[in-house]
Scaffold this motif. Structure first.
Motif, mmCIF file in Angstrom:
data_model
loop_
_atom_site.group_PDB
_atom_site.id
_atom_site.type_symbol
_atom_site.label_atom_id
_atom_site.label_comp_id
_atom_site.label_asym_id
_atom_site.label_seq_id
_atom_site.Cartn_x
_atom_site.Cartn_y
_atom_site.Cartn_z
ATOM 1 N N MET A 87 0.844 -1.180 0.000
ATOM 2 C CA MET A 87 0.000 0.000 0.000
ATOM 3 C C MET A 87 0.887 1.240 0.000
ATOM 4 O O MET A 87 1.918 1.275 0.638
ATOM 5 N N SER A 88 0.430 2.258 -0.684
ATOM 6 C CA SER A 88 1.137 3.535 -0.720
ATOM 7 C C SER A 88 0.203 4.642 -0.265
ATOM 8 O O SER A 88 -1.015 4.534 -0.386
ATOM 9 N N ALA A 89 0.797 5.696 0.252
ATOM 10 C CA ALA A 89 0.046 6.893 0.629
ATOM 11 C C ALA A 89 0.278 7.946 -0.445
ATOM 12 O O ALA A 89 1.423 8.185 -0.849
ATOM 13 N N TYR A 90 -0.801 8.555 -0.917
ATOM 14 C CA TYR A 90 -0.727 9.563 -1.972
ATOM 15 C C TYR A 90 -1.260 10.892 -1.468
ATOM 16 O O TYR A 90 -2.364 10.959 -0.930
ATOM 17 N N LEU A 91 -0.464 11.922 -1.644
ATOM 18 C CA LEU A 91 -0.906 13.280 -1.371
ATOM 19 C C LEU A 91 -1.632 13.780 -2.610
ATOM 20 O O LEU A 91 -1.127 13.653 -3.723
ATOM 21 N N ILE A 92 -2.820 14.321 -2.406
ATOM 22 C CA ILE A 92 -3.639 14.859 -3.495
ATOM 23 C C ILE A 92 -3.902 16.323 -3.189
ATOM 24 O O ILE A 92 -4.322 16.664 -2.076
ATOM 25 N N THR A 93 -3.653 17.175 -4.155
ATOM 26 C CA THR A 93 -4.005 18.579 -4.013
ATOM 27 C C THR A 93 -4.609 19.043 -5.334
ATOM 28 O O THR A 93 -4.231 18.565 -6.395
ATOM 29 N N TYR A 94 -5.584 19.942 -5.238
ATOM 30 C CA TYR A 94 -6.296 20.355 -6.447
ATOM 31 C C TYR A 94 -6.794 21.787 -6.318
ATOM 32 O O TYR A 94 -6.940 22.324 -5.219
ATOM 33 N N ASP A 95 -7.072 22.389 -7.466
ATOM 34 C CA ASP A 95 -7.774 23.664 -7.594
ATOM 35 C C ASP A 95 -8.802 23.481 -8.692
ATOM 36 O O ASP A 95 -8.450 23.112 -9.815
ATOM 37 N N LEU A 96 -10.048 23.723 -8.368
ATOM 38 C CA LEU A 96 -11.102 23.735 -9.379
ATOM 39 C C LEU A 96 -11.312 25.196 -9.724
ATOM 40 O O LEU A 96 -11.938 25.935 -8.989
ATOM 41 N N ASN A 97 -10.723 25.628 -10.827
ATOM 42 C CA ASN A 97 -10.571 27.054 -11.137
ATOM 43 C C ASN A 97 -11.811 27.758 -11.641
ATOM 44 O O ASN A 97 -11.961 28.955 -11.450
ATOM 45 N N ALA A 98 -12.713 27.071 -12.309
ATOM 46 C CA ALA A 98 -13.905 27.720 -12.864
ATOM 47 C C ALA A 98 -14.985 27.841 -11.786
ATOM 48 O O ALA A 98 -15.136 26.954 -10.954
ATOM 49 N N PRO A 99 -15.730 28.920 -11.778
ATOM 50 C CA PRO A 99 -16.821 29.075 -10.808
ATOM 51 C C PRO A 99 -17.862 27.967 -10.971
ATOM 52 O O PRO A 99 -18.087 27.463 -12.076
ATOM 53 N N GLY A 100 -18.479 27.590 -9.862
ATOM 54 C CA GLY A 100 -19.556 26.609 -9.898
ATOM 55 C C GLY A 100 -19.122 25.170 -10.060
ATOM 56 O O GLY A 100 -19.918 24.323 -10.471
ATOM 57 N N GLN A 101 -17.883 24.851 -9.752
ATOM 58 C CA GLN A 101 -17.391 23.486 -9.902
ATOM 59 C C GLN A 101 -18.028 22.555 -8.875
ATOM 60 O O GLN A 101 -18.421 22.960 -7.789
ATOM 61 N N ASP A 102 -18.092 21.272 -9.202
ATOM 62 C CA ASP A 102 -18.718 20.253 -8.369
ATOM 63 C C ASP A 102 -17.664 19.599 -7.468
ATOM 64 O O ASP A 102 -17.110 18.564 -7.806
ATOM 65 N N TYR A 103 -17.407 20.235 -6.331
ATOM 66 C CA TYR A 103 -16.435 19.690 -5.392
ATOM 67 C C TYR A 103 -16.907 18.358 -4.813
ATOM 68 O O TYR A 103 -16.100 17.489 -4.521
ATOM 69 N N GLU A 104 -18.200 18.206 -4.616
ATOM 70 C CA GLU A 104 -18.714 16.991 -3.975
ATOM 71 C C GLU A 104 -18.385 15.724 -4.754
ATOM 72 O O GLU A 104 -18.036 14.708 -4.158
ATOM 73 N N SER A 105 -18.477 15.767 -6.073
ATOM 74 C CA SER A 105 -18.141 14.583 -6.878
ATOM 75 C C SER A 105 -16.673 14.207 -6.711
ATOM 76 O O SER A 105 -16.337 13.032 -6.579
#
Length: 89
Positions: A1-19
């Motif tokens: 098993m590995s641990a993965y760091l995830i980072t993101y920016d959803l740049n456009a307004p109204g993005q679906d963070y929940e999905s």
């Protein structure tokens, strides 16, 4: 098993963070370090994690996935977060 760091920016307004967040949580073992920064534990590759998460984003967003399974680390986080990291990473 590995641990993965995830980072993101959803740049456009109204993005679906929940999905995107649902896909992150689907790994089962996860921690939400900061608003857009997570760690997941998986037996897949960084590429597989990226591909799985990218499907919940449009082309305006940014996504970075990196294996952080090594022991050299430092930061200012809550005790609960450090306890989780020590247990899973």
């Amino acid at each position: 098993m590995s641990a993965y760091l995830i980072t993101y920016d959803l740049n456009a307004p109204g993005q679906d963070y929940e999905s995107l967040i649902e896909r992150i949580k689907s790994y089962g073992t996860w921690a939400n370090l900061m608003k857009s920064t997570w760690i997941v534990v998986s037996n897949t590759s960084a590429d597989a994690v990226y591909t799985h998460l990218r499907g919940a984003m449009d082309d305006s967003g940014w996504l970075f996935v990196v294996d952080i399974s090594g022991q050299d680390r430092q930061g200012w986080l809550t005790k609960d977060t450090w306890d989780w990291i020590r247990k899973h990473v």
